[in-house]
Design a protein around this motif. Structure first.
Motif, PDB file in Angstrom:
ATOM      1  N   VAL A  78       1.490  59.481  52.275  1.00  0.00           N
ATOM      2  CA  VAL A  78       2.739  59.068  51.651  1.00  0.00           C
ATOM      3  C   VAL A  78       3.911  59.871  52.215  1.00  0.00           C
ATOM      4  O   VAL A  78       3.831  61.093  52.354  1.00  0.00           O
ATOM      5  CB  VAL A  78       2.671  59.276  50.118  1.00  0.00           C
ATOM      6  CG1 VAL A  78       4.048  59.148  49.484  1.00  0.00           C
ATOM      7  CG2 VAL A  78       1.699  58.288  49.489  1.00  0.00           C
ATOM      8  N   GLY A  82       2.071  54.728  52.802  1.00  0.00           N
ATOM      9  CA  GLY A  82       3.139  54.205  51.952  1.00  0.00           C
ATOM     10  C   GLY A  82       4.374  55.093  51.979  1.00  0.00           C
ATOM     11  O   GLY A  82       4.270  56.305  52.181  1.00  0.00           O
ATOM     12  N   VAL A 116       7.975  51.309  48.835  1.00  0.00           N
ATOM     13  CA  VAL A 116       8.259  50.980  47.442  1.00  0.00           C
ATOM     14  C   VAL A 116       9.665  51.464  47.120  1.00  0.00           C
ATOM     15  O   VAL A 116       9.974  52.656  47.315  1.00  0.00           O
ATOM     16  CB  VAL A 116       7.225  51.590  46.480  1.00  0.00           C
ATOM     17  CG1 VAL A 116       7.546  51.177  45.051  1.00  0.00           C
ATOM     18  CG2 VAL A 116       5.823  51.122  46.854  1.00  0.00           C
ATOM     19  N   ALA A 152       8.700  57.778  40.430  1.00  0.00           N
ATOM     20  CA  ALA A 152       7.911  58.184  41.599  1.00  0.00           C
ATOM     21  C   ALA A 152       6.449  58.498  41.270  1.00  0.00           C
ATOM     22  O   ALA A 152       5.529  58.123  42.008  1.00  0.00           O
ATOM     23  CB  ALA A 152       8.575  59.381  42.276  1.00  0.00           C
ATOM     24  N   VAL A 200      11.863  55.410  45.534  1.00  0.00           N
ATOM     25  CA  VAL A 200      12.269  54.974  44.186  1.00  0.00           C
ATOM     26  C   VAL A 200      12.955  56.142  43.478  1.00  0.00           C
ATOM     27  O   VAL A 200      12.854  57.287  43.928  1.00  0.00           O
ATOM     28  CB  VAL A 200      11.042  54.523  43.356  1.00  0.00           C
ATOM     29  CG1 VAL A 200      10.365  53.330  44.018  1.00  0.00           C
ATOM     30  CG2 VAL A 200      10.050  55.663  43.154  1.00  0.00           C
ATOM     31  N   VAL A 260       4.413  55.317  40.788  1.00  0.00           N
ATOM     32  CA  VAL A 260       4.165  54.634  42.062  1.00  0.00           C
ATOM     33  C   VAL A 260       3.071  55.366  42.840  1.00  0.00           C
ATOM     34  O   VAL A 260       2.151  54.757  43.393  1.00  0.00           O
ATOM     35  CB  VAL A 260       5.461  54.555  42.903  1.00  0.00           C
ATOM     36  CG1 VAL A 260       5.166  54.093  44.319  1.00  0.00           C
ATOM     37  CG2 VAL A 260       6.477  53.637  42.236  1.00  0.00           C
ATOM     38  N   MET A 261       3.157  56.693  42.845  1.00  0.00           N
ATOM     39  CA  MET A 261       2.139  57.500  43.526  1.00  0.00           C
ATOM     40  C   MET A 261       0.762  57.188  42.960  1.00  0.00           C
ATOM     41  O   MET A 261      -0.215  57.066  43.712  1.00  0.00           O
ATOM     42  CB  MET A 261       2.487  58.986  43.311  1.00  0.00           C
ATOM     43  CG  MET A 261       1.565  59.974  43.996  1.00  0.00           C
ATOM     44  SD  MET A 261       1.809  60.017  45.784  1.00  0.00           S
ATOM     45  CE  MET A 261       0.166  59.612  46.331  1.00  0.00           C
ATOM     46  N   ASN A 276       7.485  60.682  50.996  1.00  0.00           N
ATOM     47  CA  ASN A 276       8.169  60.589  49.712  1.00  0.00           C
ATOM     48  C   ASN A 276       9.625  61.027  49.791  1.00  0.00           C
ATOM     49  O   ASN A 276       9.916  62.164  50.143  1.00  0.00           O
ATOM     50  CB  ASN A 276       7.441  61.469  48.681  1.00  0.00           C
ATOM     51  CG  ASN A 276       8.231  61.597  47.397  1.00  0.00           C
ATOM     52  OD1 ASN A 276       8.841  60.640  46.927  1.00  0.00           O
ATOM     53  ND2 ASN A 276       8.222  62.811  46.826  1.00  0.00           N
ATOM     54  N   ILE A 321       7.637  56.120  49.644  1.00  0.00           N
ATOM     55  CA  ILE A 321       8.183  56.045  48.288  1.00  0.00           C
ATOM     56  C   ILE A 321       9.678  56.319  48.340  1.00  0.00           C
ATOM     57  O   ILE A 321      10.101  57.392  48.762  1.00  0.00           O
ATOM     58  CB  ILE A 321       7.469  57.043  47.347  1.00  0.00           C
ATOM     59  CG1 ILE A 321       5.995  56.641  47.193  1.00  0.00           C
ATOM     60  CG2 ILE A 321       8.156  57.094  45.979  1.00  0.00           C
ATOM     61  CD1 ILE A 321       5.197  57.518  46.250  1.00  0.00           C
ATOM     62  N   MET A 376      -0.490  53.845  44.126  1.00  0.00           N
ATOM     63  CA  MET A 376      -0.883  53.939  45.536  1.00  0.00           C
ATOM     64  C   MET A 376      -2.242  54.625  45.670  1.00  0.00           C
ATOM     65  O   MET A 376      -3.106  54.195  46.430  1.00  0.00           O
ATOM     66  CB  MET A 376       0.165  54.722  46.327  1.00  0.00           C
ATOM     67  CG  MET A 376       1.434  53.924  46.622  1.00  0.00           C
ATOM     68  SD  MET A 376       2.554  54.923  47.649  1.00  0.00           S
ATOM     69  CE  MET A 376       3.717  53.644  48.201  1.00  0.00           C
TER      70      MET A 376
END
Lengths: 212, 212
Positions: free
Chosen positions: B169, B145, B86, B154, B149, B157-158, B171, B147, B161
């Motif tokens: 993740v 995923g 993302v 963030a 962004v 988005v988390m 990040n 991240i 997800m």
């Protein structure tokens, strides 16, 4: 002074957390606020600060602006840090314009690449031939370099940097570089970081299936 | 099974070292070869392997191909790992086409971004509107995923997800994310990594000046 990498990583995190708290209008902070934001215990926060002689008021609070100033000084962020990047591939190019660096007073003075097609000496951040790396480092007294070249080229770049007087390297190649005795090298392997996540997700799924 | 992040990071390193040794024509390796390459002691190598029941021959040697196969299985690399990214900014775009992932059997199925200008649904790796993230994860049973962004986006988005079933993740936002109880989160902060190098370089210069 007793410091180690983990401690400095935490100071960086506190500093990031403080910037966010400041933007939210905070004027004072307590170790608990920082502990939450940095995902450690409040006593760890106080311990880390005490190593550097940073103490709060009687009630354990810190004046936010003073604390940011102190941390910036400890982390060497009160002056602009000039760095060079070697490798103008995907990772190097992303780092070259990474807003996070700019915000933290880190300036990428130039990028170096061996491929003529990637070179762009007139860009805001010039991309220069690798042959100019050593001279550039010497001329501008650069201490910090970022290596973002293919594995096969990483050792040679490291050796050029060492000769030219680079003292610290952030290395994105997947081979672990060794520098001179006085060179600080931080190896960041993005694939390993992702593999780590994958491993623990798989392990957790397996243990759940096993438990059924 | 006793494993921690540091151990898995080392297994990743051993695996990388083994690939290089293989390309150099090695058929057997000893814990000493791996220790050098991964910058740990030979006894650490043997200890790490013994946790997973990997044992060498009587003289402490390992057959290289077998060892790679074992490590790949332990690290979940015997199957392709599908991931989503993302954020199609600089870091996200670099990761999207990062050769290191491909080489390690990690496939970026799609990238998501909220800016229409960055979207490109027909690209080899499609860049889709963020609104499609949750449905995509569910449809393709994605577990992992990335991240990439801005900090401000963030947490949201988390949370998307988490809802959609992501279990792990990586990040790159500079805020430390917290997921559900079962979610594995690996926070990589590139600025902190560089600040770390800068700090230790400065500390070493200061101590030298102090010593004069």
């Amino acid at each position: 002074m007793v410091t180690n990498k983990a401690c400095i990583v935490r100071l960086s995190r506190y500093k990031n957390a403080l910037s966010r708290l400041k933007s939210l209008g905070f004027v004072k902070v307590f170790s608990d606020n920082l502990a939450d934001a940095a995902d450690v215990t409040p006593s760890q926060v106080r311990k880390d600060f005490s190593i550097f002689g940073v103490t709060g008021n009687r009630r354990g609070g810190y004046v936010l602006d003073e604390l940011i100033e102190r941390l910036n000084r400890i982390l060497g962020k009160n002056v602009t840090q000039n760095v060079v990047i070697v490798g103008a591939g995907r990772i190097g190019s992303a780092l070259m314009k990474y807003k996070g660096f700019e915000k933290e007073n880190i300036k990428v003075l130039a990028v170096f690449d061996s491929e003529p097609a990637k070179q762009d000496p007139k860009a805001d951040t010039p991309i220069l031939p690798i042959e100019q790396l050593e001279g550039f480092i010497r001329k501008h007294h650069i201490k910090i370099g970022i290596i973002a070249v293919p594995d096969i080229a990483a050792t040679e770049v490291m050796s050029i940097m060492n000769n030219a007087g680079i003292k610290g390297v952030l290395n994105f190649a997947s081979i672990r570089l060794k520098g001179g005795e006085e060179t600080v090298i931080n190896n960041v392997n993005l694939v390993s970081e992702l593999e780590n996540v994958i491993y623990f997700v798989n392990a957790s799924e397996k243990s759940k299936k096993g438990g059924k």
